[in-house]
Design a protein around this motif. Structure first.
Motif, PDB file in Angstrom:
ATOM      1  N   TYR A 138       0.845  -1.204   0.000  1.00  0.00           N
ATOM      2  CA  TYR A 138       0.000   0.000   0.000  1.00  0.00           C
ATOM      3  C   TYR A 138       0.880   1.254   0.000  1.00  0.00           C
ATOM      4  CZ  TYR A 138      -3.992  -2.948   1.358  1.00  0.00           C
ATOM      5  OH  TYR A 138      -4.977  -3.895   1.393  1.00  0.00           O
ATOM      6  N   TYR A 140       0.412   4.226   1.816  1.00  0.00           N
ATOM      7  CA  TYR A 140      -0.356   4.869   2.870  1.00  0.00           C
ATOM      8  C   TYR A 140      -0.261   6.399   2.714  1.00  0.00           C
ATOM      9  CZ  TYR A 140      -0.743   0.400   5.343  1.00  0.00           C
ATOM     10  OH  TYR A 140      -1.023  -0.885   5.696  1.00  0.00           O
ATOM     11  N   SER A 198       1.293  -4.255   3.526  1.00  0.00           N
ATOM     12  CA  SER A 198       0.114  -4.069   4.361  1.00  0.00           C
ATOM     13  C   SER A 198       0.407  -4.371   5.828  1.00  0.00           C
ATOM     14  CB  SER A 198      -1.017  -4.968   3.876  1.00  0.00           C
ATOM     15  OG  SER A 198      -2.093  -4.927   4.778  1.00  0.00           O
ATOM     16  N   VAL A 225      -4.253   8.553   8.865  1.00  0.00           N
ATOM     17  CA  VAL A 225      -3.615   7.651   7.904  1.00  0.00           C
ATOM     18  C   VAL A 225      -4.703   6.922   7.116  1.00  0.00           C
ATOM     19  CG1 VAL A 225      -2.017   5.729   7.573  1.00  0.00           C
ATOM     20  CG2 VAL A 225      -1.666   7.334   9.475  1.00  0.00           C
ATOM     21  N   LYS A 226      -4.555   6.928   5.798  1.00  0.00           N
ATOM     22  CA  LYS A 226      -5.413   6.141   4.908  1.00  0.00           C
ATOM     23  C   LYS A 226      -4.556   5.085   4.213  1.00  0.00           C
ATOM     24  CE  LYS A 226      -7.059   9.411   2.264  1.00  0.00           C
ATOM     25  NZ  LYS A 226      -7.931  10.059   1.262  1.00  0.00           N
ATOM     26  N   GLU A 227      -5.187   3.956   3.828  1.00  0.00           N
ATOM     27  CA  GLU A 227      -4.441   2.903   3.139  1.00  0.00           C
ATOM     28  C   GLU A 227      -4.042   3.325   1.736  1.00  0.00           C
ATOM     29  OE1 GLU A 227      -6.641  -0.710   3.187  1.00  0.00           O
ATOM     30  OE2 GLU A 227      -5.884  -1.319   5.153  1.00  0.00           O
ATOM     31  N   SER A 228      -4.811   4.219   1.149  1.00  0.00           N
ATOM     32  CA  SER A 228      -4.493   4.711  -0.195  1.00  0.00           C
ATOM     33  C   SER A 228      -5.212   6.034  -0.395  1.00  0.00           C
ATOM     34  CB  SER A 228      -4.916   3.705  -1.268  1.00  0.00           C
ATOM     35  OG  SER A 228      -6.331   3.631  -1.343  1.00  0.00           O
ATOM     36  N   GLU A 234     -10.140   6.419   7.375  1.00  0.00           N
ATOM     37  CA  GLU A 234      -8.816   6.798   7.845  1.00  0.00           C
ATOM     38  C   GLU A 234      -8.727   6.608   9.352  1.00  0.00           C
ATOM     39  OE1 GLU A 234      -8.192  10.852   6.763  1.00  0.00           O
ATOM     40  OE2 GLU A 234      -9.682  11.666   8.149  1.00  0.00           O
TER      41      GLU A 234
END
Length: 1420
Positions: A138, A140, A198, A225-228, A234
């Motif tokens: 990912y 991030y 991940s 924080v977001k994965e994408s 988030e």
């Protein structure tokens, strides 16, 4: 791969791609992640000395050792960020475990470089094996939210590590923000991409920076924080604290545990006070419970902005779901979970609360992650997590319970607490554990801690107590501290018993808030002492190729630094040495040199103390240094410290009042420096090219707030007599604040050829202006507020007094006792004024008693009437000490629209008698009394033991608000030896003023009763007026006008470029004639005289071959222009002698020719400092002859027979005159000429008399009144002559002096008597006249009129005093009463057919006509 070995050895093969650059010195590391942990950083270094690794297309092999990692699922490869590193193109990694022969392949094919690929130096690669699924990689999105606090920004490098259920990312430097602008600035969100395998569910982050020192850190609100970038959820990691070595946590690195997840997108939220439709579906997950165990009873309390709701919950398994509308509570902002106040049989872990609304689709995940244990009352809270809304922080509250120090005050029992804030309450919190009791000992403080979502401002606390033995508990107070920055302490006083003789089990009392204190200072002191050496970074854009000379000045609480050069503007650090100036408040950039064509964009200014490591930021919101157009000299920036508001930027309006004296104006560049309690403005150029006489020019100045203004320094650089300026006053105010006008009085010349020849002056603050007069009654009680400053001495303990003064000496005082005036405090008292007060004229502050070394700095004094609420403010800004000039100060009341009283310095020259024993060692006091009041009793501070000794003249100064005409003074001698006072002369210290003599010749001796001091009251004996004089260089006594003069024609602001170019063409057609006291010049042509021409100015050089004496007027004319349409428009010109630098200016604002008939001449008076200009004249016109310019006949005659008095300050005079007759031939013309010649011959029959006036040599014999004389003959009586211009003395009619005057008058016949007298004006106008001698120069005869012993004093009620004396001598006089001059300036008529009448006008525009016979030709 599974193994039970405690240590593992790995063969690591690394392939480098062919396009990778040649290897450089750079540390390359490997980290291996497995199910049981991760390895240390494994250095990939050569196995044999001298071997070069990572060559293009090479495969390098390394042997590394790790612990038992379990199943390997990823590796992390990194390179150090070293200067000049070009990158590394990694193709693949191959790992083989030696014992199990397990092989892992990692296909990389990526760059580790900051200038290629993903621009990253850290990369992660998932393991690819047959028996396990490859994990996704990912990118991030890590968002760093900087708070909205002063100094919240940082310029340090920021690093972060993300932790999840599946490992961590390792330390990552946050290089490139996805947002525009500088990173990590106040109230800004910066997002960064962190690529990693991940991590599963995120649990915490560790964030830090490398900034060292107070102010180098940042105020971090939270991290999300977001994965994408496409993810709709988030994780939220709130901090709401400082990451700074001296603030908040006092750390630069911190660990933040997540409070949950929220929607990244913004669904429609319910409006406040609106009931949303739908249900909240809540899923609660936690640890497992076996079927045999009893269920766990918990309470979930949902707090909204309207109310709260409690939902009891019975937990029977790992997951449970509940549904509820949660109606009527409004928008949820926190959730609280509590266990029952009974014993749990087993621990249970609450993982997560997932909430989703069926109507609004709002969704949040609250990660409680906490245990509920047996024998423990648990209460946990988390804020609600809405998209794009900042969650409230979770705050730790420290509770201090103070038990009173009374008999039987102690108690044992159960206690709970509920804290009420403006946002919500904490809920009931038990302070004792289950089945346990708390004992509160007498005089003891017990401390407890609870965590709660931020409650806002606390206002009340509820405390419940149940006593074991039914005894009482005396609770003195509760102090609740917020254990987060800023550190607040809330005090709740009770001072009473709880449960005393009560039959109830639990007694609850509510205690309101009493006081709150907030501490924002650094929690750790700066231990190292600063030596004032600061590393400096300045980063600018749009810098000119020819980099200007820019200097920087730093201002601190203790002073200012010397100016130092800015070495570069490219963000390269350089050293500045400021010295010990205290805490820096602002920095000023000063442009040394000509103005720039455009400003310089400033992007960054940062200072770091090399000793203390303190770091300062500065506001760079102002887009440009030196203004957008580059016209300014100075740009100031306020220093920003963490959580301390910087000084604000202020727009000051500066009103410059030029005086009304002749030649008061100037075209010099005027500079001003404004001083205040927080530094000065640095030297600024005022934005005006010409300060005209009698006008007010307003300029603007942007500066960091100076606080209360105290003085200004005003200066210019023009040199030469007449090139200077007479400044009346300067008034400064903040833009938009009309009630705060600061007045600085000058009323002096700034001219190198006048008086003291100074071209710069420091003006002290006179006071602040009131917008209106005092209304209502003045008498009554006024509250007094005295504000001291922070620069008073620590041993300050003087006894002071404040005196309020009314008109003509009315005054009342109040004493400030010793020790009442504390540093940086406001002392309050009151003063009662009697009904004698009709107004308040001034106030006086003075030291009554002070010890050695004691000082006190008064910031300001405010008076407020208790009934009318009238307010008077006096900004003293004065340092009081027991020394000359430090004991007493006065300030007047200033009212808008009324003249401002000046603060004057009176210089006392005290002469002690010359007889033996005349001197004294006693203290001496004086009171000066005038027509406007008095100075109060002033002690004359001794300077050693030489004061008041035999025959000595001692000089002292008394500063006071203008007391008007000095009338008398009181001199007092303290206890000690006797003193013979001979005389005292009092002079105003300005270059012009009066000298007043007080003759004493009196012994001051101690009184025998010892009750009163010896004193004497002296009346003014003699007054002499002292006027300013010209300071001629090199001993010159008068002007020498011979030589080269330079003429400057300046472009007017409204003139276009083409108009100015046309002006330069037509100026060559101009002719000038100069008139002086010795004659006039020949016409001087401007043709071929151009010396220099610029875009805005044309310069000519002319030569006057002879000395014309003092120039008094100039005549401008035109030669024939090429066509009649051409015109010459003149606005302003300056003329300067290139040798003597004598300078005068002309403001013209006219166009030649003046009229359509072709008149090509115009005249202007020349004004010189301290010289009377030709502003008044009497024009006697008998008749006017008018004819057409192109014809000899006819001649129109107008009989006028009238005298016109013309003055520049009076309105225009206009008369209509009917035509008398017309001459139509040569014969008649000859008759006219004969009549004119006859009249001119009468002018020549004047007789000159020399008059000598002898003033007696007696005390008070002189006079300042205006003296006149009339000569009486046998045939005629002369007109009245004013005797004002003495040939010997500037001030005529002084004691024992002889003054000579010359007059011309008509034929009087035999001189029989004279009438001489004065108008009685002025102080002590009485005059002792001894005699008058009159000499007829033509007949060489002298006439004497004795009047010895006669005191000429006005009779009561009369305005003048006159005495007559007779004489038998015969004298003859004649006077021509007509004045001929350039009447083309006075006539406005037209010759068309027969001229019947014409207008005669005399106006201020023609006020330059000189009252003497002038024979120049003219045309009409």
């Amino acid at each position: 791969m599974k193994t039970s070995l405690k240590a593992q050895w790995w063969r690591v093969q690394v392939k480098t791609d062919g396009d990778s650059p040649e290897p450089q010195e750079c540390k390359r590391t490997l980290v291996i992640y497995g199910s049981r942990g991760k390895s240390d950083e494994l250095l990939l270094s050569p196995q044999t000395p001298g071997h070069v690794c990572f060559l293009p297309r090479a495969t390098d092999e390394f042997i590394v050792e790790t612990g038992d990692l379990g199943d390997v699922y990823k590796i992390q490869v990194s390179c150090d960020d070293v200067p000049g590193f070009k990158g590394w193109h990694v193709k693949s990694f191959h790992l083989q475990e030696w014992n199990t022969k397990q092989e892992l392949n990692f296909e990389c094919n990526c760059w580790l470089a900051l200038n290629r690929g993903d621009r990253e130096l850290v990369k992660e690669f998932p393991a690819v094996t047959e028996d396990q699924k490859t994990l996704p990689v990912y990118k991030y999105v890590v968002s760093v939210h900087i708070g909205d606090r002063w100094g919240a920004e940082t310029f340090a490098n920021v690093y972060i590590t993300l932790y999840g259920k599946r490992g961590d990312t390792g330390v990552r430097k946050l290089h490139t923000s996805l947002m525009k602008g500088r990173k990590f600035q106040r109230n800004k969100v910066d997002s960064f991409l962190v690529e990693a395998v991940s991590l599963s569910h995120l649990q915490k982050v560790v964030i830090g920076h490398d900034g060292e020192g107070y102010g180098a850190g940042m105020y971090l609100k939270m991290v999300t924080v977001k994965e994408s970038q496409d993810s709709d959820k988030e994780w939220v990691f709130p901090l709401w604290n400082w990451l700074d070595t001296h603030l908040g946590l006092c750390e630069t690195v911190c660990e933040i545990v997540t409070v949950g997840r929220r929607s990244a997108l913004s669904p429609k939220l319910p409006e406040i006070n609106m009931k949303p439709s739908g249900l909240w579906i809540m899923e609660i997950t936690g640890s497992d419970l076996s079927g045999e165990e009893d269920p766990i009873h918990l309470s979930f309390i949902f707090y909204g902005n309207l109310s709260h709701k409690k939902l009891p919950l019975q937990v029977t398994g790992k997951a449970i779901q509940i549904k509820d509308e949660l109606a009527d509570i409004g928008s949820i902002y926190k959730v609280q979970v509590t266990g029952p106040h009974s014993e749990l049989k087993q621990p249970w872990h609450l993982d997560l609360l997932h909430m989703k609304h069926t109507g609004t689709k709002e969704e949040m995940y609250l990660a409680f992650d906490c245990w509920f244990n047996p024998k423990e009352d648990k209460c946990v809270e988390l804020p609600a997590l809405y998209a794009d809304q900042e969650p409230l922080p979770v705050v730790e509250y420290e509770i201090h319970l103070h038990t009173g120090d009374l008999k039987k005050a102690d108690a044992t029992g159960e206690v709970y607490l509920r804290i009420q804030g403006e946002k919500s309450d904490s809920g009931k919190r038990w302070l004792n554990s289950k089945n346990s009791l708390i004992t509160f000992a007498r005089g003891q403080v017990d401390i407890f801690k609870i965590k709660s979502v931020y409650l806002g401002k606390l206002n009340e606390v509820h405390i419940g107590f149940k006593s074991l033995r039914k005894d009482g508990w005396f609770l003195e107070k509760i102090v609740i501290k917020e254990v987060c920055y800023p550190f607040s302490a809330h005090v709740f006083f009770h001072n009473g018993w709880i449960n005393k003789r009560s039959n109830e089990d639990f007694i609850e009392v509510a205690i309101p808030l009493k006081e709150t204190s907030v501490t924002c200072l650094p929690t750790e002191n700066l231990e190292t002492k600063s030596r004032g050496r600061w590393q400096t970074w300045v980063h600018c854009m749009q810098v000119p190729e020819d980099v200007p000379n820019i200097q920087v000045v730093a201002f601190g609480r203790k002073g200012k630094s010397p100016a130092q050069k800015v070495q570069n503007l490219s963000d390269t650090p350089f050293l500045l040495t400021f010295g010990d100036i205290g805490d820096i408040t602002k920095v000023s950039f000063v442009l040394c040199g000509p103005s720039l064509r455009r400003g310089i964009e400033l992007h960054k200014l940062r200072l770091k103390d090399l000793d203390t490591k303190q770091e300062l930021g500065f506001h760079t919101e102002a887009p440009c240094l030196f203004g957008e157009d580059g016209s300014e000299m100075v740009t100031e920036l306020a220093a920003v410290r963490p959580d301390q508001p910087p000084l604000r930027e202020v727009l000051y309006l500066i009103n410059i009042h030029t005086g009304t004296l002749p030649a008061s104006g100037t075209d010099a560049d005027v500079f001003i420096t404004v001083f205040g309690e927080w530094g000065d403005s640095c030297k600024r150029r005022l934005g005006h090219s010409h300060f005209e006489r009698g006008k007010v020019c307003m300029s603007e100045m942007r500066a960091v707030d100076l606080g209360q203004l105290s003085k200004v320094l005003v200066e210019h650089h023009n040199v030469g007599y007449g090139a200077g300026w007479y400044l009346d006053q300067i008034v400064i105010q903040e833009s938009g604040k009309t009630d705060e006008q600061y007045v600085f009085l000058c009323q002096q010349w700034l001219d190198s050829g006048v008086g003291d020849a100074q071209t710069e002056r420091t003006l002290k603050l006179l006071g602040k202006v009131r917008n209106g007069m005092l209304t209502g009654k003045i008498y009554g009680i006024w509250d007094v507020h005295v504000t001291t400053s922070d620069i008073s001495s620590s041993s300050m303990n003087p006894k002071m007094s404040l005196t309020v003064c009314g008109e003509k000496g009315t005054c009342t005082s109040v004493i400030f006792p010793k020790g009442s005036l504390k540093k940086e405090q406001i002392y309050e008292t009151s003063i009662e004024l009697s009904k004698k007060f009709n107004t308040i004229f001034k106030v006086r502050l003075e030291i009554e008693e002070a010890g050695e070394g004691e000082t006190w700095h008064c910031h300001k004094v405010k008076l407020q009437h208790r009934e009318t609420k009238n307010v008077l403010e006096f900004p003293f800004c004065h340092n009081f000490a027991d020394e000359e000039g430090g004991r007493v100060t006065e300030l007047p009341v200033l009212t808008a629209g009324s003249p401002f009283p000046a603060v004057k310095v009176y210089v006392l020259r005290i002469t002690t008698g010359a007889t033996p024993g005349s001197g004294t060692d006693s203290d001496v006091y004086v009171i000066l009394q005038g027509s406007l009041g008095d100075t109060g009793r002033r002690k004359l501070t001794r300077k050693g033991d030489e004061n008041f000794t035999k025959g000595k003249v001692d000089i002292f100064q008394v500063e006071a608000v203008d007391i008007g005409i000095l009338q008398r003074m009181v001199v007092e001698k303290g206890r000690g030896s006797d003193w013979l006072l001979e005389k005292i002369i009092v002079k105003e210290s300005a270059s012009s003023g009066t000298e007043t003599l007080f003759m004493a010749q009196t012994w001051l001796k101690d009184r025998r009763d010892g009750k009163r001091s010896a004193s004497v009251t002296l009346d003014a004996t003699e007054v002499q007026e002292r006027r300013s004089t010209s300071a001629w260089p090199l001993g010159r006594q008068q002007m020498n006008s011979e030589g080269k003069w330079r003429i400057y024609f300046k472009k007017h602001q409204e003139e276009t470029k083409s108009e100015f170019e046309k002006l330069s063409e037509n100026i060559s057609k101009m002719v000038m004639v100069f008139y002086g006291s010795n004659g006039k010049s020949n016409p001087v042509s401007m043709e071929n005289k151009v010396e220099h021409q610029t875009e805005n100015q044309i310069t000519y050089d002319i030569h006057l071959p002879s000395d014309l004496g003092m120039l008094y007027k100039v005549r401008l004319g035109l030669q024939s222009l090429e066509n009649n349409v051409s015109r010459l428009s003149l606005c302003h010109l300056k003329i300067q002698n290139t040798s003597t630098l004598d300078t005068f200016s002309l403001t013209i604002n006219k166009t030649l020719p003046l009229s359509p008939n072709g008149d090509r001449w115009i005249e202007f008076p020349i004004q010189w400092p301290l010289k009377e200009a030709l502003s008044d004249c009497k024009l006697g016109i008998k008749k006017l002859h008018v004819q057409e310019a192109a014809k000899d006949h006819p001649i129109y005659v107008f009989e006028v027979n009238e005298e016109f008095s013309v003055n520049a300050n009076k309105p225009k005079i206009q008369r209509e005159i009917l035509g008398s007759f017309v001459f139509r031939g040569e014969k008649q013309k000859n008759g006219i000429d004969n009549n004119l010649n006859k009249e001119e011959s009468q002018v020549k029959k004047l007789t000159e008399y020399t008059i000598k006036v002898y003033t007696g040599d007696k005390r008070g014999a002189g006079t300042d009144a205006n003296v006149h004389i009339i000569l009486c003959g046998s045939e005629e009586k002369s007109e009245v002559f004013q005797l004002s211009q003495s040939l010997e003395h500037q001030n005529p009619f002084e004691r024992g002096k002889v003054d000579t005057f010359k007059i011309k008058t008509k034929k009087l016949g035999s001189l029989r008597s004279i009438e001489i007298g004065h108008d009685g004006k002025g102080f002590a106008s009485g005059w002792f006249l001894e005699k008058v001698e009159i000499t007829d120069a033509a007949r060489n005869s002298m006439h004497c009129f004795n009047c010895n012993s006669l005191d000429i004093t006005p009779f009561p009620g009369s305005e003048t005093s006159t005495c007559s004396f007779s004489c038998q001598n015969q004298l003859c006089f004649s006077l021509n009463l007509f004045i001929f001059s350039h009447i083309s300036q006075l006539l406005n008529g037209a010759v068309s057919g027969g001229l019947l009448k014409m207008k005669v006008m005399a106006s201020p525009q023609c006020s330059f006509i000189h009252s003497c016979l002038i024979s120049d030709s003219f045309q009409v």
